[in-house]
Scaffold this motif. Sequence first.
Motif, PDB file in Angstrom:
ATOM      1  N   VAL A 243       0.842  -1.189   0.000  1.00  0.00           N
ATOM      2  CA  VAL A 243       0.000   0.000   0.000  1.00  0.00           C
ATOM      3  C   VAL A 243       0.882   1.245   0.000  1.00  0.00           C
ATOM      4  O   VAL A 243       1.800   1.367   0.805  1.00  0.00           O
ATOM      5  N   ARG A 244       0.605   2.152  -0.890  1.00  0.00           N
ATOM      6  CA  ARG A 244       1.448   3.341  -1.023  1.00  0.00           C
ATOM      7  C   ARG A 244       0.845   4.557  -0.334  1.00  0.00           C
ATOM      8  O   ARG A 244       1.572   5.485  -0.021  1.00  0.00           O
ATOM      9  N   SER A 245      -0.456   4.585  -0.159  1.00  0.00           N
ATOM     10  CA  SER A 245      -1.056   5.752   0.476  1.00  0.00           C
ATOM     11  C   SER A 245      -2.331   5.332   1.193  1.00  0.00           C
ATOM     12  O   SER A 245      -2.854   4.234   0.997  1.00  0.00           O
ATOM     13  N   LYS A 246      -2.838   6.259   2.032  1.00  0.00           N
ATOM     14  CA  LYS A 246      -3.986   5.940   2.870  1.00  0.00           C
ATOM     15  C   LYS A 246      -4.980   7.092   2.855  1.00  0.00           C
ATOM     16  O   LYS A 246      -4.617   8.246   2.657  1.00  0.00           O
ATOM     17  N   ILE A 247      -6.239   6.741   3.077  1.00  0.00           N
ATOM     18  CA  ILE A 247      -7.308   7.721   3.240  1.00  0.00           C
ATOM     19  C   ILE A 247      -7.879   7.542   4.640  1.00  0.00           C
ATOM     20  O   ILE A 247      -8.203   6.419   5.052  1.00  0.00           O
ATOM     21  N   LEU A 248      -7.999   8.633   5.379  1.00  0.00           N
ATOM     22  CA  LEU A 248      -8.576   8.610   6.710  1.00  0.00           C
ATOM     23  C   LEU A 248     -10.098   8.638   6.585  1.00  0.00           C
ATOM     24  O   LEU A 248     -10.660   9.557   5.980  1.00  0.00           O
ATOM     25  N   VAL A 249     -10.772   7.643   7.135  1.00  0.00           N
ATOM     26  CA  VAL A 249     -12.234   7.525   7.060  1.00  0.00           C
ATOM     27  C   VAL A 249     -12.811   7.814   8.447  1.00  0.00           C
ATOM     28  O   VAL A 249     -12.412   7.180   9.433  1.00  0.00           O
ATOM     29  N   LEU A 250     -13.739   8.756   8.525  1.00  0.00           N
ATOM     30  CA  LEU A 250     -14.312   9.199   9.798  1.00  0.00           C
ATOM     31  C   LEU A 250     -15.785   8.811   9.858  1.00  0.00           C
ATOM     32  O   LEU A 250     -16.598   9.298   9.068  1.00  0.00           O
ATOM     33  N   HIS A 251     -16.122   7.941  10.805  1.00  0.00           N
ATOM     34  CA  HIS A 251     -17.475   7.411  10.917  1.00  0.00           C
ATOM     35  C   HIS A 251     -18.445   8.441  11.479  1.00  0.00           C
ATOM     36  O   HIS A 251     -18.072   9.500  11.976  1.00  0.00           O
ATOM     37  N   GLY A 252     -19.737   8.114  11.431  1.00  0.00           N
ATOM     38  CA  GLY A 252     -20.780   8.993  11.933  1.00  0.00           C
ATOM     39  C   GLY A 252     -21.075   8.786  13.402  1.00  0.00           C
ATOM     40  O   GLY A 252     -20.451   7.963  14.082  1.00  0.00           O
ATOM     41  N   ASN A 253     -22.054   9.528  13.900  1.00  0.00           N
ATOM     42  CA  ASN A 253     -22.490   9.436  15.290  1.00  0.00           C
ATOM     43  C   ASN A 253     -23.171   8.086  15.532  1.00  0.00           C
ATOM     44  O   ASN A 253     -23.951   7.614  14.705  1.00  0.00           O
ATOM     45  N   ARG A 254     -22.882   7.464  16.685  1.00  0.00           N
ATOM     46  CA  ARG A 254     -23.392   6.136  17.033  1.00  0.00           C
ATOM     47  C   ARG A 254     -23.041   5.112  15.950  1.00  0.00           C
ATOM     48  O   ARG A 254     -23.870   4.362  15.447  1.00  0.00           O
ATOM     49  N   GLN A 255     -21.769   5.083  15.608  1.00  0.00           N
ATOM     50  CA  GLN A 255     -21.258   4.184  14.591  1.00  0.00           C
ATOM     51  C   GLN A 255     -19.845   3.792  15.020  1.00  0.00           C
ATOM     52  O   GLN A 255     -19.389   4.165  16.106  1.00  0.00           O
ATOM     53  N   THR A 256     -19.156   3.009  14.231  1.00  0.00           N
ATOM     54  CA  THR A 256     -17.743   2.703  14.453  1.00  0.00           C
ATOM     55  C   THR A 256     -17.032   2.713  13.114  1.00  0.00           C
ATOM     56  O   THR A 256     -17.669   2.678  12.055  1.00  0.00           O
ATOM     57  N   GLY A 257     -15.712   2.735  13.152  1.00  0.00           N
ATOM     58  CA  GLY A 257     -14.957   2.662  11.915  1.00  0.00           C
ATOM     59  C   GLY A 257     -15.241   1.383  11.152  1.00  0.00           C
ATOM     60  O   GLY A 257     -15.397   1.385   9.929  1.00  0.00           O
ATOM     61  N   GLU A 258     -15.337   0.266  11.876  1.00  0.00           N
ATOM     62  CA  GLU A 258     -15.596  -1.021  11.232  1.00  0.00           C
ATOM     63  C   GLU A 258     -16.957  -1.039  10.558  1.00  0.00           C
ATOM     64  O   GLU A 258     -17.106  -1.564   9.440  1.00  0.00           O
ATOM     65  N   LEU A 259     -17.976  -0.494  11.225  1.00  0.00           N
ATOM     66  CA  LEU A 259     -19.314  -0.465  10.624  1.00  0.00           C
ATOM     67  C   LEU A 259     -19.333   0.340   9.333  1.00  0.00           C
ATOM     68  O   LEU A 259     -19.930  -0.080   8.333  1.00  0.00           O
ATOM     69  N   LEU A 260     -18.682   1.505   9.343  1.00  0.00           N
ATOM     70  CA  LEU A 260     -18.682   2.332   8.142  1.00  0.00           C
ATOM     71  C   LEU A 260     -17.905   1.654   7.017  1.00  0.00           C
ATOM     72  O   LEU A 260     -18.343   1.655   5.860  1.00  0.00           O
ATOM     73  N   LEU A 261     -16.756   1.058   7.345  1.00  0.00           N
ATOM     74  CA  LEU A 261     -15.995   0.354   6.309  1.00  0.00           C
ATOM     75  C   LEU A 261     -16.808  -0.798   5.727  1.00  0.00           C
ATOM     76  O   LEU A 261     -16.692  -1.110   4.540  1.00  0.00           O
ATOM     77  N   GLY A 262     -17.635  -1.442   6.557  1.00  0.00           N
ATOM     78  CA  GLY A 262     -18.487  -2.512   6.055  1.00  0.00           C
ATOM     79  C   GLY A 262     -19.463  -2.027   5.006  1.00  0.00           C
ATOM     80  O   GLY A 262     -19.845  -2.771   4.097  1.00  0.00           O
ATOM     81  N   ARG A 263     -19.876  -0.761   5.097  1.00  0.00           N
ATOM     82  CA  ARG A 263     -20.773  -0.158   4.106  1.00  0.00           C
ATOM     83  C   ARG A 263     -20.025   0.204   2.816  1.00  0.00           C
ATOM     84  O   ARG A 263     -20.640   0.497   1.803  1.00  0.00           O
ATOM     85  N   MET A 264     -18.692   0.247   2.888  1.00  0.00           N
ATOM     86  CA  MET A 264     -17.896   0.789   1.787  1.00  0.00           C
ATOM     87  C   MET A 264     -17.015  -0.274   1.139  1.00  0.00           C
ATOM     88  O   MET A 264     -15.981   0.031   0.556  1.00  0.00           O
ATOM     89  N   SER A 265     -17.435  -1.529   1.219  1.00  0.00           N
ATOM     90  CA  SER A 265     -16.570  -2.620   0.755  1.00  0.00           C
ATOM     91  C   SER A 265     -16.237  -2.516  -0.729  1.00  0.00           C
ATOM     92  O   SER A 265     -15.126  -2.851  -1.144  1.00  0.00           O
ATOM     93  N   SER A 266     -17.180  -2.034  -1.546  1.00  0.00           N
ATOM     94  CA  SER A 266     -16.897  -1.965  -2.982  1.00  0.00           C
ATOM     95  C   SER A 266     -15.817  -0.928  -3.282  1.00  0.00           C
ATOM     96  O   SER A 266     -14.920  -1.171  -4.095  1.00  0.00           O
ATOM     97  N   LEU A 267     -15.860   0.233  -2.616  1.00  0.00           N
ATOM     98  CA  LEU A 267     -14.806   1.234  -2.806  1.00  0.00           C
ATOM     99  C   LEU A 267     -13.487   0.720  -2.253  1.00  0.00           C
ATOM    100  O   LEU A 267     -12.432   0.910  -2.873  1.00  0.00           O
TER     101      LEU A 267
END
Length: 303
Positions: free
Chosen positions: A20-44
Amino acid sequence: GDARGGRPQSGEGDDAVTAVRSKILVLHGNRQTGELLLGRMSSLKRKLLKPRDTESEEFRKVELVAPDSPFIWEPLDGNPEDKDSNDEVDESNLRTWWHRSGNEYRGLEASLDLLHQTWSTGNFEGILGFSQGARLAHLLALLHSGSAGLLFPGMKFVILSSGYGDVPLPTNFPPRGSLWADALACTKGSLSEARVSTPSLHIMGADDQMVPIHSSHALMHSYIKPQIHEHKGGHHVPMKAGDVRVYLDFIDSTCSMEQNPDPGATTGNESSASDRRNVEFSSSNNTSDCQGQLQRAENLVEL
């Protein structure tokens, strides 16, 4: 609430290729977690780890990194932003980036400290935030521009999904402390009046009942040449094929702009010449003071 930030969730499995050469910081919503949001974004997530159509074998992998916020969500923290009842989630571990009291975001400083530490691990090129996370991403973009790139250096773009700009900045922003104060010391004008030149993509849903489109449009006024992507859905990060293509094209276009930096500009997570053009500096009367404060801030950022 609990003030311990969770281990950042990553876009890759343990046995994945580590190129991996670079990273994007992903910030979840209120009453959520990073894992939950990433689960919504599996295709990206998958697409960013694979070559795009026009790339050679030396393609650029991009990893999504989604830390948990430092605080446990409490009922007084407002409506949930992840309402998919099909998920079996640990209700006791859902998070929030701050506890809001009027226009004070209690805990914001701890969240900013956590994200500064996360960013300092290196190779971050942008931010994607959803709802409360989009609000936080906007605050990070203001800090980056207001510090002429010293804070969150190397930021090439922000993606704001269900972001909102029709409320004032929190009363406890910018945060106190020498890191933030020194980095922002030479900024001319107020952050509340600033227009951010960092490339931005604003995602909004026609059926979003929590953050109406007019609230997301209001946030666009804080950016120079903002790009917009409207979808027909509600309060979520849309992940249909057409949506994902918009994200990929935006990310790739902003990063391709960095391929030919100005002479003397630096790369990676250092402050670049383009970063330093994002804001005006104070008048020449304070030039020596400014230079001293900037040097102290640079030293703190490097720690």
